[in-house]
Design a protein around this motif. Structure first.
Motif, PDB file in Angstrom:
ATOM      1  N   ASP A   1       0.824  -1.207   0.000  1.00  0.00           N
ATOM      2  CA  ASP A   1       0.000   0.000   0.000  1.00  0.00           C
ATOM      3  C   ASP A   1       0.862   1.263   0.000  1.00  0.00           C
ATOM      4  O   ASP A   1       1.747   1.424   0.844  1.00  0.00           O
ATOM      5  CB  ASP A   1      -0.893  -0.037   1.246  1.00  0.00           C
ATOM      6  CG  ASP A   1      -1.901   1.098   1.266  1.00  0.00           C
ATOM      7  OD1 ASP A   1      -2.089   1.749   0.227  1.00  0.00           O
ATOM      8  OD2 ASP A   1      -2.487   1.322   2.338  1.00  0.00           O
ATOM      9  N   ARG A   2       0.569   2.174  -0.913  1.00  0.00           N
ATOM     10  CA  ARG A   2       1.298   3.442  -0.989  1.00  0.00           C
ATOM     11  C   ARG A   2       0.550   4.598  -0.327  1.00  0.00           C
ATOM     12  O   ARG A   2       1.162   5.608   0.004  1.00  0.00           O
ATOM     13  CB  ARG A   2       1.572   3.816  -2.448  1.00  0.00           C
ATOM     14  CG  ARG A   2       2.580   2.922  -3.147  1.00  0.00           C
ATOM     15  CD  ARG A   2       3.136   3.589  -4.386  1.00  0.00           C
ATOM     16  NE  ARG A   2       3.921   4.770  -4.051  1.00  0.00           N
ATOM     17  CZ  ARG A   2       4.613   5.483  -4.941  1.00  0.00           C
ATOM     18  NH1 ARG A   2       4.597   5.129  -6.209  1.00  0.00           N
ATOM     19  NH2 ARG A   2       5.297   6.529  -4.568  1.00  0.00           N
ATOM     20  N   LYS A   3      -0.789   4.480  -0.166  1.00  0.00           N
ATOM     21  CA  LYS A   3      -1.524   5.673   0.266  1.00  0.00           C
ATOM     22  C   LYS A   3      -2.642   5.362   1.260  1.00  0.00           C
ATOM     23  O   LYS A   3      -3.729   5.934   1.190  1.00  0.00           O
ATOM     24  CB  LYS A   3      -2.081   6.414  -0.940  1.00  0.00           C
ATOM     25  CG  LYS A   3      -2.953   5.577  -1.872  1.00  0.00           C
ATOM     26  CD  LYS A   3      -3.469   6.443  -3.010  1.00  0.00           C
ATOM     27  CE  LYS A   3      -4.457   5.688  -3.874  1.00  0.00           C
ATOM     28  NZ  LYS A   3      -4.999   6.543  -4.938  1.00  0.00           N
ATOM     29  N   ALA A   4      -2.388   4.461   2.187  1.00  0.00           N
ATOM     30  CA  ALA A   4      -3.314   4.174   3.292  1.00  0.00           C
ATOM     31  C   ALA A   4      -4.713   3.837   2.796  1.00  0.00           C
ATOM     32  O   ALA A   4      -5.705   4.454   3.208  1.00  0.00           O
ATOM     33  CB  ALA A   4      -3.348   5.353   4.264  1.00  0.00           C
ATOM     34  N   LEU A   5      -4.810   2.858   1.910  1.00  0.00           N
ATOM     35  CA  LEU A   5      -6.108   2.427   1.414  1.00  0.00           C
ATOM     36  C   LEU A   5      -6.890   1.728   2.529  1.00  0.00           C
ATOM     37  O   LEU A   5      -6.297   1.104   3.415  1.00  0.00           O
ATOM     38  CB  LEU A   5      -5.918   1.452   0.240  1.00  0.00           C
ATOM     39  CG  LEU A   5      -5.301   2.042  -1.035  1.00  0.00           C
ATOM     40  CD1 LEU A   5      -4.954   0.929  -2.006  1.00  0.00           C
ATOM     41  CD2 LEU A   5      -6.267   3.029  -1.696  1.00  0.00           C
ATOM     42  N   PRO A   6      -8.205   1.832   2.525  1.00  0.00           N
ATOM     43  CA  PRO A   6      -9.007   1.099   3.527  1.00  0.00           C
ATOM     44  C   PRO A   6      -8.899  -0.406   3.276  1.00  0.00           C
ATOM     45  O   PRO A   6      -9.337  -0.907   2.238  1.00  0.00           O
ATOM     46  CB  PRO A   6     -10.428   1.622   3.287  1.00  0.00           C
ATOM     47  CG  PRO A   6     -10.425   2.129   1.883  1.00  0.00           C
ATOM     48  CD  PRO A   6      -9.046   2.641   1.620  1.00  0.00           C
ATOM     49  N   TRP A   7      -8.307  -1.117   4.217  1.00  0.00           N
ATOM     50  CA  TRP A   7      -7.994  -2.543   3.994  1.00  0.00           C
ATOM     51  C   TRP A   7      -7.984  -3.256   5.335  1.00  0.00           C
ATOM     52  O   TRP A   7      -7.339  -2.829   6.278  1.00  0.00           O
ATOM     53  CB  TRP A   7      -6.617  -2.656   3.336  1.00  0.00           C
ATOM     54  CG  TRP A   7      -6.185  -4.052   3.029  1.00  0.00           C
ATOM     55  CD1 TRP A   7      -5.302  -4.816   3.728  1.00  0.00           C
ATOM     56  CD2 TRP A   7      -6.592  -4.852   1.927  1.00  0.00           C
ATOM     57  NE1 TRP A   7      -5.141  -6.042   3.138  1.00  0.00           N
ATOM     58  CE2 TRP A   7      -5.937  -6.094   2.013  1.00  0.00           C
ATOM     59  CE3 TRP A   7      -7.485  -4.654   0.857  1.00  0.00           C
ATOM     60  CZ2 TRP A   7      -6.117  -7.115   1.083  1.00  0.00           C
ATOM     61  CZ3 TRP A   7      -7.662  -5.664  -0.069  1.00  0.00           C
ATOM     62  CH2 TRP A   7      -6.986  -6.876   0.041  1.00  0.00           C
ATOM     63  N   GLU A   8      -8.715  -4.371   5.426  1.00  0.00           N
ATOM     64  CA  GLU A   8      -8.806  -5.107   6.675  1.00  0.00           C
ATOM     65  C   GLU A   8      -7.837  -6.282   6.742  1.00  0.00           C
ATOM     66  O   GLU A   8      -7.663  -6.871   7.808  1.00  0.00           O
ATOM     67  CB  GLU A   8     -10.246  -5.618   6.865  1.00  0.00           C
ATOM     68  CG  GLU A   8     -11.266  -4.494   7.038  1.00  0.00           C
ATOM     69  CD  GLU A   8     -12.657  -5.028   7.292  1.00  0.00           C
ATOM     70  OE1 GLU A   8     -12.804  -6.282   7.315  1.00  0.00           O
ATOM     71  OE2 GLU A   8     -13.585  -4.204   7.458  1.00  0.00           O
ATOM     72  N   GLY A   9      -7.237  -6.618   5.623  1.00  0.00           N
ATOM     73  CA  GLY A   9      -6.310  -7.743   5.613  1.00  0.00           C
ATOM     74  C   GLY A   9      -4.890  -7.326   5.983  1.00  0.00           C
ATOM     75  O   GLY A   9      -4.660  -6.224   6.498  1.00  0.00           O
ATOM     76  N   SER A  10      -3.920  -8.197   5.702  1.00  0.00           N
ATOM     77  CA  SER A  10      -2.508  -7.906   5.987  1.00  0.00           C
ATOM     78  C   SER A  10      -1.991  -6.871   4.996  1.00  0.00           C
ATOM     79  O   SER A  10      -2.302  -6.921   3.802  1.00  0.00           O
ATOM     80  CB  SER A  10      -1.683  -9.182   5.907  1.00  0.00           C
ATOM     81  OG  SER A  10      -2.121 -10.129   6.868  1.00  0.00           O
ATOM     82  N   ARG A  11      -1.199  -5.937   5.510  1.00  0.00           N
ATOM     83  CA  ARG A  11      -0.764  -4.794   4.719  1.00  0.00           C
ATOM     84  C   ARG A  11       0.741  -4.614   4.858  1.00  0.00           C
ATOM     85  O   ARG A  11       1.317  -4.807   5.934  1.00  0.00           O
ATOM     86  CB  ARG A  11      -1.481  -3.542   5.216  1.00  0.00           C
ATOM     87  CG  ARG A  11      -1.161  -2.256   4.465  1.00  0.00           C
ATOM     88  CD  ARG A  11      -1.592  -1.040   5.288  1.00  0.00           C
ATOM     89  NE  ARG A  11      -2.962  -1.139   5.776  1.00  0.00           N
ATOM     90  CZ  ARG A  11      -4.027  -0.616   5.160  1.00  0.00           C
ATOM     91  NH1 ARG A  11      -3.860   0.055   4.046  1.00  0.00           N
ATOM     92  NH2 ARG A  11      -5.228  -0.732   5.687  1.00  0.00           N
ATOM     93  N   LEU A  12       1.398  -4.222   3.759  1.00  0.00           N
ATOM     94  CA  LEU A  12       2.802  -3.804   3.772  1.00  0.00           C
ATOM     95  C   LEU A  12       2.847  -2.352   3.342  1.00  0.00           C
ATOM     96  O   LEU A  12       2.442  -2.014   2.223  1.00  0.00           O
ATOM     97  CB  LEU A  12       3.639  -4.673   2.812  1.00  0.00           C
ATOM     98  CG  LEU A  12       3.655  -6.177   3.079  1.00  0.00           C
ATOM     99  CD1 LEU A  12       4.449  -6.893   1.997  1.00  0.00           C
ATOM    100  CD2 LEU A  12       4.242  -6.480   4.455  1.00  0.00           C
ATOM    101  N   GLU A  13       3.325  -1.485   4.218  1.00  0.00           N
ATOM    102  CA  GLU A  13       3.353  -0.057   3.906  1.00  0.00           C
ATOM    103  C   GLU A  13       4.566   0.269   3.038  1.00  0.00           C
ATOM    104  O   GLU A  13       5.702  -0.050   3.389  1.00  0.00           O
ATOM    105  CB  GLU A  13       3.383   0.749   5.196  1.00  0.00           C
ATOM    106  CG  GLU A  13       2.101   0.596   6.013  1.00  0.00           C
ATOM    107  CD  GLU A  13       2.108   1.442   7.268  1.00  0.00           C
ATOM    108  OE1 GLU A  13       3.166   2.049   7.559  1.00  0.00           O
ATOM    109  OE2 GLU A  13       1.072   1.497   7.957  1.00  0.00           O
ATOM    110  N   ASP A  14       4.289   0.909   1.914  1.00  0.00           N
ATOM    111  CA  ASP A  14       5.324   1.242   0.938  1.00  0.00           C
ATOM    112  C   ASP A  14       5.159   2.697   0.517  1.00  0.00           C
ATOM    113  O   ASP A  14       5.050   3.022  -0.663  1.00  0.00           O
ATOM    114  CB  ASP A  14       5.216   0.292  -0.269  1.00  0.00           C
ATOM    115  CG  ASP A  14       6.348   0.465  -1.264  1.00  0.00           C
ATOM    116  OD1 ASP A  14       7.482   0.726  -0.827  1.00  0.00           O
ATOM    117  OD2 ASP A  14       6.093   0.339  -2.478  1.00  0.00           O
TER     118      ASP A  14
END
Length: 523
Positions: free
Chosen positions: A462-475
């Protein structure tokens, strides 16, 4: 591990057999490891550990112990006619380990044995395999009057492999008549200890490789039929090596002649071969052990999926299809290096000594050679179990390529996320999102959880804090997006061995689901 519960028997407890057993155990496969010797190896033998092997050791959670014991080499120098004609560096390798590590094989095996013990498997010594039978339901090994059943057998038992002979696998190639002397000695000289050194001499090749503890590995071309002799070694060091060099008594010596052989197939029914049992080559470039360890890394996860019932047995056919071309390429590389290094005709030597610095001036050629020696440029692009959807433009890793590392916004690196025995699916959110992209990704995430459970771990990159309930990697800085050419929403599926299985430019779940169904759906 109770031997009666073993589904796979590995034969041979060198670095390849130990890696194979560790990886099988890590993938939840019951295994036994049989070795004909009475105990662990004590000789230094294979020395060089390249970047890709260190990445594998990282995934196996042994790299810190290996690094603590080893000695790092950051470059190499080649000399001819009394001066240096070439110097190159490993520092620019695109790997967390931009160097060559030297470590005696006995120490590498000691670390791997310790890890295998942690995984609940012990090496069974004095187990000499005398014969093998197989049918469609399993394999039987005959070991000193015992009959040992298994579902599969993997021969990691060296160039004279009993397993390969019993399976009837051809082992094609030849040997040279030229002999080489090998020795581990203490040297006192003024050379830096973070480089390897090679001298092109009119009487034959001479090479020095710094080792842990101030020791050096010497390799010298000696002529046909020459035995390992300390006096010959002193003469060779004096005549061909660095000036003002004082040598101690050899701690270990051996002699060898170069052999180039390769099995035409790595699988016959339920029997597999890996490492020297599948291919032997010149020691030039230190490729042998490293290539064998990658054999093990390639096969173990596939056996794991098959034996968990999450892939068809046909998946195992990709082992030969992917690894045999790699061995063919390694044999060609090491043969060419050996030929160039051992030229004897004065005119040929003169041409080599003048041409090599010119070629080395082309940075792209040097980088390609470094990547090949480090084994990070190996790919499976021609494999039938990799694929893609959509037309891709611009630079990006292709299906079958080794996955690319990059820093994440939280201080971790992508390679840390890829560690483990399961696939990783990366869903790349981009700056420009269509209305249905995120819902499609949510559907993919749900399909992976419901259909594949623990076999596939899914992350939104994810580059821009999308609404997401699963596992996320911030990029947030876009490092991972850039590394994967993800200018628009797309996905990459990474195999457990760190290679790209599939990529899609579409956020539609259908292409990736079709791929998974074709490759991994059990019959």
């Amino acid at each position: 591990m109770n031997p009666a519960q073993a589904s796979v028997i590995v034969v041979g407890a060198g670095p390849v057999g130990l890696t194979m057993a560790c990886e099988l155990a890590r993938n939840g496969v019951g295994c036994r490891l049989l070795d004909r010797s009475s105990g662990p190896a004590t000789e230094s033998r294979a020395l060089a550990i390249h970047a890709r092997t260190l990445e594998i050791f990282d995934d196996m959670d042994v790299v810190d112990r290996i690094l603590a014991l080893g000695h790092r080499l950051h470059g190499a120098s080649i000399f001819a006619e009394g001066h240096r004609i070439l110097q190159f560096s490993f520092d620019e390798l695109a790997s967390p380990y931009p160097f060559v590590l030297t470590l005696p094989q006995s120490e590498t095996e000691r670390v791997l044995r310790s890890q295998l013990h942690r995984l609940g498997v012990e090496v069974e010594q004095n187990m000499n395999v005398t014969g093998i039978d197989q049918d469609t339901s399993g394999v039987t090994l005959y070991v000193q009057g015992q009959s040992l059943p298994a579902e599969y057998v993997i021969g990691c038992d060296g160039a004279h492999s009993t397993t390969r002979h019993a399976a009837g696998m051809p082992f094609e190639g030849d040997s040279t008549e030229e002999h080489f002397l090998l020795a581990d000695v203490a040297l006192d000289w003024d050379g830096a200890d973070d480089e390897m050194y090679l001298w092109f001499h009119e009487d034959g090749l001479f090479a020095l490789f710094p080792m842990p503890g101030g020791m050096y590995r010497i390799i010298a071309e000696t002529g046909s039929g020459t035995a390992a002799d300390p006096e010959l070694l002193r003469t060779v060091v004096r005549d061909r090596g660095p000036k003002n060099c004082r040598m101690g008594a050899p701690q270990w010596m051996s002699s060898f002649k170069i052999t180039h052989r390769k099995a035409t197939e790595y699988q016959r029914g339920r029997i597999f071969v890996a490492g020297d049992a599948a291919h032997v080559q010149s020691p030039a470039g230190g490729q042998g052990m490293n290539t064998g360890i990658q054999d093990a890394y390639n096969l173990a996860w596939k056996l794991g999926m098959v034996m968990r019932g999450n892939a068809p047995e046909s998946l195992l056919e990709s082992y030969t299809a992917e690894r045999e071309p790699v061995a063919r390429s390694v044999l060609a590389l090491t043969s060419n290096i050996t030929t160039v290094a051992t030229l004897r005709h004065p005119i040929s030597q003169a041409i080599r000594n003048r041409l090599m610095p010119i070629l080395a001036g082309f940075e792209i050629l040097e980088q390609r050679l470094m990547n090949r020696l480090a084994e990070i440029s190996i790919n499976y692009r021609e494999s039938l179990i990799v694929g893609q959807s959509g037309r891709w433009y611009g630079p990006s890793p292709m299906p079958g390529d080794r996955a690319v590392d990059a820093p994440l916004s939280d201080g971790r690196r992508l390679f840390q996320i890829l560690k483990g025995t399961r696939h990783v699916l990366l869903l790349f959110g981009a700056e420009r999102q269509e209305e249905d992209d995120l819902p499609n990704f949510e559907n993919i995430d749900r399909y992976m959880r419901d259909g594949y459970g623990a076999e596939i771990r899914t992350y939104l990159v994810d580059r821009k804090a999308l609404p997401w309930e699963g596992s996320r990697l911030e990029d947030h800085e876009g490092n991972v997006h850039h590394a994967y050419g993800a200018g628009v929403p797309c996905l990459y599926l990474i195999r457990p061995d760190g290679y790209i299985a599939f990529r899609s430019l579409s956020t539609d779940p259908l292409p990736v689901l079709q791929y998974l169904n074709e490759v991994y759906e059990p019959a």
